[in-house]
Design an enzyme around this catalytic site. Structure first.
Site, short mmCIF file in Angstrom:
data_model
loop_
_atom_site.label_atom_id
_atom_site.label_comp_id
_atom_site.label_asym_id
_atom_site.label_seq_id
_atom_site.Cartn_x
_atom_site.Cartn_y
_atom_site.Cartn_z
N TYR A 288 0.81 -1.21 0.00
CA TYR A 288 0.00 0.00 0.00
C TYR A 288 0.84 1.26 0.00
O TYR A 288 0.38 2.31 -0.44
CB TYR A 288 -1.01 -0.03 1.16
CG TYR A 288 -2.22 -0.83 0.76
CD1 TYR A 288 -3.21 -0.27 -0.04
CD2 TYR A 288 -2.33 -2.17 1.09
CE1 TYR A 288 -4.30 -1.00 -0.46
CE2 TYR A 288 -3.42 -2.92 0.67
CZ TYR A 288 -4.40 -2.33 -0.10
OH TYR A 288 -5.47 -3.07 -0.54
N HIS A 441 -5.15 -2.45 7.06
CA HIS A 441 -4.52 -3.47 6.23
C HIS A 441 -3.56 -4.34 7.02
O HIS A 441 -2.87 -5.20 6.46
CB HIS A 441 -3.80 -2.83 5.05
CG HIS A 441 -4.72 -2.28 4.02
ND1 HIS A 441 -5.53 -3.08 3.25
CD2 HIS A 441 -4.99 -0.99 3.65
CE1 HIS A 441 -6.25 -2.32 2.44
NE2 HIS A 441 -5.95 -1.06 2.66
#
Length: 759
Positions: A288, A441
């Site tokens: 990410y 996440h």
């Protein structure tokens, strides 16, 4: 590939005209709500600048990597123009036709705008204009997207995130064709498309916009970039600082299962301040970080060009540019990013986002020559000012290898929330995670690790459970198995206690805690060590893990020594898996194979593990050797006669085949209060299917033995097959490299300074 001569001649003929044209004072259109202010800056000014266009045209035909990139983009966009424009009514999730078409359109418009500026060919400007006008007509008729799964629905796409992607790219296209459009056309686009688009992303969707997360970074960049092009100071202020005075009070979860940010921190600057550590590590992990770096850097470049007084590349001690070096270090020998937390395997620095990152970092940073070698491997550059700088650097022979070494990266905004250590020795890389949760996440895997040799996984981290942009698999979104398997502790190479994940797999708890570094040592080229402690994953239990890569002249390759010391206030059951990739070659224990496969458990990830073999440890050392991609590996673990050994395979209770069917050897230790897990992993030998020859296929370790385990020190003795003995002693409490230690083992005193001893 060279540009054709006639095109080059054309550049010469337009150079003087363009110089006059680019210096002309331009006035932005004033929108109906008077939010747009006047500016005297020439367009383009956002990413590709007017001066940059002149510089590029002056160099064209003599900058190979830039010329080749330009030729490839021209061929791509010419083919798109020939196909015609399609702006369909949005109906799909990720991977569906309308989703893919609108995503493609944003990229095509951005590239076409750049081609217009560099080639001075009006067909590209007209193409962008015509498509923008179609979107203007479409957008003002659109309700919220018909797919209701997202916590923040877009209009063009099923989530505001993708709408933000679109506006980030299209703002660049608009900047490139700004002067081509009439004032009436600009007013029309800004009034009916761009301003409402920005308002929907932000004001209409505060649960998406008003937070610290990669989603919001895209939103901030989208609003800010179109604000910069339009000269809209209100939009720019909203992008930098968020929607002032607004705090979220909902308990809504986002698409990824994490809770939304409620503390009022929002805006682009907050998204730089909070997720990045001073070392440039991004708390969600490299997958990410790669995704977020594009909006971070492309908006930062726009701010630098249009608002240089903000000194954005100096913000937080220059962390944005520093983070590129960090991200590149979070990749293996092949350039693939380590799949920490949610991460799709195979994502690498060859992605377009990293082309952007490398070029911008080189242009606006210290012009690190190592970045040029990465750019050469990427084999393309941005068609803008930063891409030109990289192309000239490569042309002028400034490139040097990007040297990856062992590195310890802190986590948290102040670098005080654990971190990630990467140990490198020859071709062996070990990734040791002792970081904070990693936002929504994050996975529940404190003190976990993965192991690589020459870019190939040896001991794997599973990564995410998702088929990104494959519509047939859950609309391309995260699958339920991401929560039931990939995030759970048992899916990782660390200790699971009583078949329960760290923090009971609850985000609200895990996000409050982080592991703590004991020590990191990389000064000795032959012995690289990282050691960290976790005290919150299981109340009443403390885990201390020390991992080393040791280069010993008596071994063919460096090997891994792993020491996991567990101290608890009660007896527990501990499971310690090793997710090896490859085929079993040999064990030194006898195992039985069940006639019918059953799941190891019914929750916390155990429901997804088939039991393929069971055994009782029959010696002080249990060994497993396997073969993977022509290389042999051996795991040697210290065991006792009460330990169980389980061969497991992922895939139970997975009727849609969403999970990969991969194996592990699990060491299970029951009814233990304080215990220690010690193992080595050797990379050795090779096998050629062509010559059908196996070389050095056997382990070089005869015995692995714990000779001391106290509160202060743990000592492990390693004896090779020739009888040579090495001793590794680690300090469990004292991390000062200046402290002198004195330990007595088997009537022999060992004295040293520092955190560990090896001889």
């Amino acid at each position: 590939m060279k540009l054709t001569q006639n095109i080059i001649l054309k550049f010469a003929t337009v150079a003087l005209v363009f110089t006059m044209y680019s210096c002309k004072k331009e006035t932005n259109a004033v929108s109906k709500n008077n939010a747009t202010t006047q500016t005297d800056q020439a367009h383009p000014k956002l990413i590709l600048t007017a001066q940059g266009v002149k510089d590029i045209r002056a160099q064209l035909g003599d900058i190979p990597i830039f010329d080749a990139t330009l030729e490839a983009v021209k061929e791509e966009i010419d083919a798109e123009i020939a196909l015609g424009i399609d702006t369909p009514i949005p109906v799909d999730y990720s991977g569906g036709y309308t989703h893919v078409r609108h995503k493609r359109n944003m990229i095509v418009m951005q590239k076409a705008g750049v081609l217009y500026q560099i080639l001075d060919d009006e067909k590209y400007a007209k193409y962008v204009k015509d498509m923008l006008m179609q979107y203007e007509a479409l957008y003002k008729t659109l309700p919220l997207h018909p797919k209701t799964r997202s916590y923040a629905r877009g209009k063009l796409f099923w989530q505001c995130l993708n709408d933000s992607n679109w506006l980030v790219y299209v703002s660049q296209a608009y900047d490139c064709v700004y002067n081509y459009l009439s004032e009436d056309e600009r007013v029309k686009l800004e009034t009916n498309l761009f301003k409402p688009f920005a308002d929907h992303i932000s004001i209409d969707s505060p649960q998406f916009y008003q937070r610290v997360h990669n989603h919001s970074t895209w939103g901030n960049a989208a609003v800010g970039m179109i604000g910069l092009v339009m000269g809209d100071e209100e939009l720019l202020d909203r992008a930098l600082y968020g929607i002032k005075g607004l705090k979220l009070d909902t308990k809504e979860k986002d698409d990824d299962g994490g809770f939304l940010n409620k503390d009022g921190k929002a805006g682009f600057l907050a998204n730089i301040e909070e997720p990045f550590s001073p070392d440039g590590y991004y708390n969600e992990g490299p997958y990410y970080q790669r995704y977020a770096m594009y909006p971070f850097l492309i908006f930062a470049e726009g701010l630098h060009n249009v608002k240089p007084e903000l000194k954005i590349f100096e913000y937080k001690e220059g962390v944005l540019l520093k983070s590129i070096n960090t991200l590149l270090n979070l990749s293996d020998a092949d350039g693939d990013f380590f799949p920490l937390n949610d991460g799709q395997k195979g994502m690498s620095y060859y992605t377009s986002a990293l082309v952007t990152a490398v070029d911008i970092s080189y242009h606006f940073g210290i012009q690190d020559a190592g970045l040029l070698s990465i750019a050469s491997k990427q084999d393309r550059v941005l068609l803008d000012d930063s891409g030109l700088a990289v192309a000239l650097g490569i042309k002028n022979g400034k490139s040097e290898p990007f040297n990856k070494q062992s590195i310890n990266l802190s986590d948290g905004p102040k670098g005080t929330q654990g971190g990630v250590a990467i140990l490198r020795n020859d071709d062996v890389e070990l990734v040791f995670k002792y970081a904070a949760q990693g936002s929504s996440h994050g996975h529940y895997d404190k003190l976990s690790y993965s192991l690589y040799e020459k870019g190939e996984e040896v001991i794997q981290d599973y990564g995410l459970a998702r088929f990104v942009n494959i519509e047939q698999k859950g609309g391309g979104n995260y699958l339920k198995e991401n929560k039931t398997w990939a995030k759970q502790t048992i899916a990782h190479n660390t200790v699971t206690q009583n078949e329960t994940s760290h923090f009971n797999a609850k985000y609200e708890i895990g996000s409050k805690h982080h592991s703590v570094l004991n020590y990191f040592s990389s000064e000795n080229q032959n012995v690289q060590v990282a050691s960290a402690k976790e005290v919150n994953a299981y109340p009443g239990t403390e885990m201390l893990r020390t991992m080393a890569i040791i280069k010993d002249e008596d071994f063919e390759k460096p090997y891994v020594l792993d020491i996991m010391k567990v101290t608890s206030d009660k007896a527990n059951k501990y499971d310690f898996p090793y997710y090896f990739l490859g085929q079993v070659v040999q064990t030194n224990f006898k195992y039985s194979v069940p006639k019918v496969l059953t799941a190891l458990g019914d929750k916390n990830g155990y429901q997804h593990l088939f039991v393929e073999g069971t055994a009782k440890a029959s010696s002080d050392n249990s060994k497993l050797s396997w073969l993977n991609k022509g290389k042999f590996y051996t795991l040697t673990s210290v065991t006792n006669d009460k330990d169980q050994l389980l061969f497991t395979r992922i895939g139970a209770n997975d009727p849609e085949f969403n999970l990969r069917r991969e194996a592990a050897l699990m060491l299970r230790r029951k009814d233990s209060k304080n215990t220690i897990f010690v193992s080595t992993i050797e990379a050795h030998g090779s096998y050629s299917p062509v010559t059908e020859s196996a070389i050095n296929s056997n382990s070089n370790i005869k015995e692995l033995k714990v000779v001391l385990d106290s509160a202060d020190y743990t000592a492990v003795q390693i004896t090779n097959i020739k009888g040579k003995v090495k001793l590794f002693i680690t300090s469990n409490e004292e991390d000062s490299k200046k402290v002198k230690h004195n330990v007595k083992i088997n009537d022999k005193n060992y004295e040293w300074s520092g955190s560990y001893y090896f001889e």
